[in-house]
Design an enzyme around this catalytic site. Sequence first.
Site, PDB file in Angstrom:
ATOM      1  N   ARG A 112       0.872  -1.179   0.000  1.00  0.00           N
ATOM      2  CA  ARG A 112       0.000   0.000   0.000  1.00  0.00           C
ATOM      3  C   ARG A 112       0.899   1.216   0.000  1.00  0.00           C
ATOM      4  O   ARG A 112       2.113   1.127   0.142  1.00  0.00           O
ATOM      5  CB  ARG A 112      -1.009   0.014   1.160  1.00  0.00           C
ATOM      6  CG  ARG A 112      -0.650  -0.643   2.427  1.00  0.00           C
ATOM      7  CD  ARG A 112       0.534  -0.048   3.121  1.00  0.00           C
ATOM      8  NE  ARG A 112       0.373   1.388   3.349  1.00  0.00           N
ATOM      9  CZ  ARG A 112       1.359   2.225   3.579  1.00  0.00           C
ATOM     10  NH1 ARG A 112       2.620   1.802   3.607  1.00  0.00           N
ATOM     11  NH2 ARG A 112       1.143   3.510   3.790  1.00  0.00           N
TER      12      ARG A 112
ATOM     13  N   ARG B 249      -7.719  -0.492  -6.609  1.00  0.00           N
ATOM     14  CA  ARG B 249      -8.013   0.583  -5.652  1.00  0.00           C
ATOM     15  C   ARG B 249      -8.197   1.887  -6.427  1.00  0.00           C
ATOM     16  O   ARG B 249      -7.441   2.171  -7.343  1.00  0.00           O
ATOM     17  CB  ARG B 249      -6.903   0.712  -4.597  1.00  0.00           C
ATOM     18  CG  ARG B 249      -6.763  -0.576  -3.748  1.00  0.00           C
ATOM     19  CD  ARG B 249      -5.907  -0.362  -2.526  1.00  0.00           C
ATOM     20  NE  ARG B 249      -6.561   0.536  -1.592  1.00  0.00           N
ATOM     21  CZ  ARG B 249      -5.928   1.138  -0.572  1.00  0.00           C
ATOM     22  NH1 ARG B 249      -4.631   0.941  -0.389  1.00  0.00           N
ATOM     23  NH2 ARG B 249      -6.576   1.947   0.238  1.00  0.00           N
TER      24      ARG B 249
ATOM     25  N   ASP C 123      -2.285  10.654  -1.764  1.00  0.00           N
ATOM     26  CA  ASP C 123      -2.733   9.622  -2.709  1.00  0.00           C
ATOM     27  C   ASP C 123      -3.133  10.220  -4.042  1.00  0.00           C
ATOM     28  O   ASP C 123      -3.023   9.569  -5.079  1.00  0.00           O
ATOM     29  CB  ASP C 123      -3.867   8.796  -2.107  1.00  0.00           C
ATOM     30  CG  ASP C 123      -3.325   7.893  -1.014  1.00  0.00           C
ATOM     31  OD1 ASP C 123      -3.169   8.379   0.125  1.00  0.00           O
ATOM     32  OD2 ASP C 123      -2.993   6.731  -1.310  1.00  0.00           O
TER      33      ASP C 123
END
Lengths: 347, 347
Positions: free
Chosen positions: B46, B90, B240
């Site tokens: 991640r 994702r 992100d």
Amino acid sequence: MSFETIAWQDEGVVMIDQTRLPLEEVYVTCRNAEEVARAIRTMVIRGAPAIGVAAAMGVALGMKRQLDEVGEAGLSDRFEAVCRLLAATRPTAVNLFWALDRMRQVWSQANGRGLPAAEAVKLLVAAAVKIREQDIETNRRLGALGAAVVPEKARVLTHCNAGALACAGYGTALGVIRAAHEQGKIREVLADETRPLLQGARLTAWELQRDQIPVTLITDNMAAHFIAAGAVDLVVVGADRIAANGDTANKIGTLGVAIIAREFQVPFYVAAPCSTIDFSLANGGEIPIEERDREEVVAIRGQVVAPAEVAVYNPAFDVTPAAFITGIITEKGIFKPEELLPRLCRN
Amino acid sequence: MSFETIAWQDEGVVMIDQTRLPLEEVYVTCRNAEEVARAIRTMVIRGAPAIGVAAAMGVALGMKRQLDEVGEAGLSDRFEAVCRLLAATRPTAVNLFWALDRMRQVWSQANGRGLPAAEAVKLLVAAAVKIREQDIETNRRLGALGAAVVPEKARVLTHCNAGALACAGYGTALGVIRAAHEQGKIREVLADETRPLLQGARLTAWELQRDQIPVTLITDNMAAHFIAAGAVDLVVVGADRIAANGDTANKIGTLGVAIIAREFQVPFYVAAPCSTIDFSLANGGEIPIEERDREEVVAIRGQVVAPAEVAVYNPAFDVTPAAFITGIITEKGIFKPEELLPRLCRN
């Protein structure tokens, strides 16, 4: 309400074990003052008003046992030792010290009237039971008053558990929510989970579900996301100690919610009985903040979540300056923080 | 650094399993694109830059396996299916889509030049390996630039893990901290534990301890307490996805820290490679926010912490408006949010 937080019974002080909720609903009986003190310290019972009730019952129970053991003769000498034992359990919630002071008054009045020790102990028991009953009444009153500030179809955010479990019953912040719910005003309660001990996830979610009040659980760090998104109309929390200027110590994390709420013009209320106000402290900087064990942060229900030996801070409370508080909801009315001292001290 | 986040090896893509840190240091080998996709989805790997590297390697690995299985003939038809598989893992981190676009360019150029499929696949592998190497270089550069804004004896707060584990190596936010530490500037790093998945407790604390950078773990809801107390000189976090106006999506909880930092005039920096900036989005409102499974909130490492059936919200990210961001630290310089579009698009 289908559970009792704390009750006086012949065999001792009975409490629902809040460390085991929501997985198990288990009641423990404290049979002497030492067991009550341990229950407070280990948070079998927690929440400022509940700690006050427990301390009062602890004094009554302790003196009852002393009477059985040492008889009437040496009893008076033991009173302060029992109070000290209970006073040393947790430092921040002022309700504990307030309750001990009430018990001291009962004891010294009984002694002043020359009552036999057995009679004086009976008065202690009656006083402790009355503190419990009054707490529930107080919460119903402040809940009814507080419901007035809750808008229709309200989405309300709360932090930690200032509920029936934090008091003798009904709750302070959750008392306001319960009263508003009775009026059909509650659309949704957002419950912060409240790390490290997860009182929001374990206790607030549990007791609101019991009462069929719609509750949604979030992690603490989601509050800003939902407040910024306009999903929160009002914040209401409890208090462990309120200084004379309105600065409020409450469960760690409260300050952050208050800052975020003000940023987005969401009203932020504190709900607490007047016994939570400490007029001897000018401001929140004087409130002692308990630092608890690192294990609470590095392990969750026995599961280790951090590297061994990592340094940890674990303050159990923070202080929200009065400037961030829209109003303080008490059983005597709703006050702006700066109104507390002038209006309540002149009653 | 004594560990590798992600590496290309003959047998497949090797990753440190971030779901098992800090208790176990285990490496897993993904042997095909499906396994890479699952590793991204289940957060074995991640962190936005690391997800980008993993996606690129997933494409290369997927096409290598396709070549083995179907041969050169049908290969071209498979490329988009492999990309789609990885794109669906994702939604929020834009680095994933950026990396897939880079791989698409390599593939179409190779095809345009009429290279044999086996040669084209070799170019995909080389491109994925290069994305990994460039990520580390990028982080070293942005770390060195960012260290300039860190004061002497700094106490720095960070949220989540924007470290070596979130990238191919060195880290973005933790890259800034590493570079500042190399200059002797770091007195203490406060690491938010970062519920629900505890990347701060599990990953940031672990990798800073490895590098002997002084780190103290706190729960997310303690940040306000320490910022208000003056115990934080600077906040630095990763990202992100950054919109063209500087609005920044990052791990849930970032927004709250940013609001609190501004309240107390503590500088709040975002550290991210330029590949995290999505100039196609005018502002943060257009960034898709992943909603993850309720189990992440109601159970921690398998331990249930909330009543069964309680409603839960679990957004994995929030958006911090540009107004709360002091500067965005990239490998091309440190920009005020409003400078991003004019200065970087004209390079």
